[in-house]
Design a protein around this motif. Structure first.
Motif, short mmCIF file in Angstrom:
data_model
loop_
_atom_site.label_atom_id
_atom_site.label_comp_id
_atom_site.label_asym_id
_atom_site.label_seq_id
_atom_site.Cartn_x
_atom_site.Cartn_y
_atom_site.Cartn_z
N LEU A 36 0.83 -1.21 0.00
CA LEU A 36 0.00 0.00 0.00
C LEU A 36 0.86 1.26 0.00
O LEU A 36 0.48 2.28 -0.60
N LEU A 37 2.01 1.22 0.70
CA LEU A 37 2.88 2.39 0.72
C LEU A 37 3.38 2.76 -0.68
O LEU A 37 3.70 3.92 -0.95
N LYS A 38 3.42 1.79 -1.59
CA LYS A 38 3.89 2.03 -2.95
C LYS A 38 2.76 2.39 -3.91
O LYS A 38 3.01 2.80 -5.04
N GLU A 39 1.51 2.23 -3.46
CA GLU A 39 0.36 2.46 -4.33
C GLU A 39 0.13 3.94 -4.61
O GLU A 39 0.31 4.79 -3.73
N ASP A 40 -0.34 4.22 -5.81
CA ASP A 40 -0.77 5.57 -6.16
C ASP A 40 -2.28 5.65 -5.88
O ASP A 40 -3.11 5.64 -6.78
N SER A 41 -2.60 5.70 -4.58
CA SER A 41 -4.00 5.73 -4.15
C SER A 41 -4.12 6.63 -2.93
O SER A 41 -3.13 7.04 -2.32
N PHE A 42 -5.37 6.95 -2.58
CA PHE A 42 -5.59 7.81 -1.41
C PHE A 42 -5.05 7.14 -0.15
O PHE A 42 -4.41 7.78 0.69
N LEU A 43 -5.30 5.83 -0.02
CA LEU A 43 -4.83 5.11 1.17
C LEU A 43 -3.31 5.05 1.20
O LEU A 43 -2.69 5.21 2.26
N GLY A 44 -2.70 4.85 0.05
CA GLY A 44 -1.25 4.84 -0.01
C GLY A 44 -0.67 6.19 0.40
O GLY A 44 0.31 6.26 1.15
N GLU A 45 -1.30 7.29 -0.06
CA GLU A 45 -0.85 8.62 0.31
C GLU A 45 -1.04 8.87 1.80
O GLU A 45 -0.19 9.49 2.46
N LEU A 46 -2.15 8.38 2.34
CA LEU A 46 -2.42 8.53 3.78
C LEU A 46 -1.34 7.83 4.60
O LEU A 46 -0.83 8.38 5.59
N LEU A 47 -0.98 6.61 4.22
CA LEU A 47 0.03 5.87 4.97
C LEU A 47 1.40 6.53 4.87
O LEU A 47 2.16 6.57 5.83
N ARG A 48 1.72 7.06 3.70
CA ARG A 48 3.00 7.74 3.54
C ARG A 48 3.06 9.00 4.41
O ARG A 48 4.09 9.29 5.03
N TYR A 49 1.95 9.71 4.48
CA TYR A 49 1.91 10.93 5.30
C TYR A 49 1.98 10.57 6.79
O TYR A 49 2.64 11.25 7.58
N GLY A 50 1.30 9.47 7.16
CA GLY A 50 1.37 9.02 8.55
C GLY A 50 2.78 8.61 8.94
O GLY A 50 3.23 8.91 10.05
#
Length: 437
Positions: free
Chosen positions: A357-371
């Motif tokens: 998910l951290l590598k995904e170009d998705s809203f959830l991926g962006e959320l995890l990267r920001y977290g």
């Protein structure tokens, strides 16, 4: 130089309240309140059994707001017991028991020296033959907030070959977890020429430097979940050549623990309860003569997380464990070996492929990267918390509570918020990227 032995202790906080613990029976609550006095008794017994020449106490004998008459009477009683064995006592006052805080008046004790608001040096003598053993320098807090670097007043008397001990209640090198009172650096202390810095204020046992020794003994009794682990004092043996040998002795009667339980391989509620009870038995065996208080930190990812987030499992198990502990405490064996569960801290999450998910170009991926960025970067974390908590700051009571939180608690809030978002978004397919964005 003659050889001698002394005890270095600090932060007794006699009769101060235990924080963040509820659901206790009257008997357990009474035991907790007595625990700082029991640790004081053990301190005196240790001084007598070790036949030390003197004791140094580096501040915060009391809490100003909890400076009860009982605390003062018990401390003076301890001083008198030490005096009967010829053990001198050298005391400074810190930010929690400054010189201007209210205290009862008592007669002067010849074996006790309390340092005043101005720096001074006195000579300590060996107990058995009254030979000069050490020069002790110290300074007490006149008021609760001392922001001056008082360590700069300590300078070794170069014409005196005796071992030099400095008593200072201070925050060395700006420890962010404590108030920055009497701020100074290790280099300030080293430059003074003193042989041993007997510090107080930080409740975590630390030897910051050797030759000269710069030492925090920690407090003698933990009083909250922030003060985990063994608590006690140092017995310091100084040889004729000035060599220092230190031995730590535990004095606490109640010990605090953080225990981590990963939920990854826990299949259900019964297995979870078994894991908790097994950990409690291990703690009881580790501290057979003490009461232990534990916070269980639940980590990892698995199917149990959703039930933990609902709250029912943890609440019901906590209630049952408290019921058993109260019943056990009322039995003849008393509180020796009793384990009290303070809380369950849920830091677990639902099962997800986080790395993917951290590598995904998705809203959830962006959320995890920001977290992840907020966890690793204090500036980002502060910005997120300020934005999220700003609406609450208008309420005075909430503002006071929020100002008392530490960085670990704030990081925990961010973790929980991220996990709740993951649970909601992953359930709605939030981790899937589409071509329609």
């Amino acid at each position: 130089m003659v050889s001698f032995k002394f005890i270095h202790t600090a932060d007794l906080h006699l009769d101060s309240q235990f924080k963040g613990i509820s659901g206790l029976s009257d008997g357990i609550r009474s035991f907790l309140r007595e625990s700082t006095f029991t640790s004081l008794d053990r301190l005196v017994e240790l001084a007598v059994s070790e036949q030390v020449d003197f004791m140094v106490i580096s501040g915060d004998v009391y809490d100003a707001q909890d400076s009860s008459l009982q605390a003062q009477l018990r401390f003076y009683e301890a001083l008198d017991r030490l005096g009967k064995h010829g053990i001198g006592v050298y005391v400074i006052h810190g930010n929690h028991d400054p010189l201007d805080s209210p205290r009862m008046k008592t007669g002067k004790r010849e074996h006790v020296h309390v340092f005043g608001p101005e720096f001074e040096q006195v000579t300590a003598y060996r107990r058995q033959d009254q030979r000069a053993a050490a020069v002790i320098g110290g300074i007490s807090y006149p008021t609760a907030k001392v922001i001056e670097n008082t360590s700069l007043r300590f300078q070794r008397d170069k014409d005196n070959s005796l071992f030099h001990i400095a008593l200072l209640h201070a925050n060395i090198d700006g420890d962010p977890a404590h108030e920055t009172y009497s701020p100074c650096t290790q280099q300030d202390l080293i430059a003074s020429g003193y042989d041993y810095w007997a510090l107080g204020h930080i409740h975590k046992r630390q030897i910051l430097h050797e030759l000269p020794h710069i030492v925090y003994p920690g407090n003698i009794q933990g009083r909250s979940i922030r003060e985990t682990g063994v608590k006690g004092c140092y017995v310091v043996q100084v040889a004729e050549d000035g060599g220092v040998n230190m031995r730590f002795h535990d004095l606490d009667t109640v010990r605090w623990f953080h225990e981590t339980i990963p939920i990854d391989s826990i299949a259900g509620e019964e297995a979870f309860q078994t894991q908790v009870e097994e950990r409690m038995q291990e703690i009881s065996r580790e501290c057979p003569g003490k009461m232990s208080i534990v916070r269980f930190v639940l980590t990892g990812r698995g199917s149990l997380h959703e039930k933990l987030e609902e709250g029912r499992i943890a609440v019901e198990l906590l209630h049952e464990l408290h019921r058993r502990a109260i019943r056990s405490a009322s039995e003849p064996s008393g509180l020796a070996g009793l384990v009290w569960v303070e809380s369950f801290d849920v830091r677990s999450g639902p099962w997800i492929d986080r790395e993917a998910l951290l590598k995904e170009d998705s809203f959830l991926g962006e959320l995890l990267r920001y977290g992840q960025q907020a966890r690793e970067d204090m500036t980002t974390r502060a910005e997120v918390l300020r934005s999220a908590l700003n609406p609450l700051m208008a309420n005075r009571e909430l503002r006071m509570l929020l100002n008392e939180t530490d960085d670990e608690e704030c990081a925990g809030w961010l973790r929980r918020a991220e996990e709740m978002a993951v649970l909601l978004l992953a359930g709605e397919g939030g981790g899937e990227s589409t071509d329609e964005d």
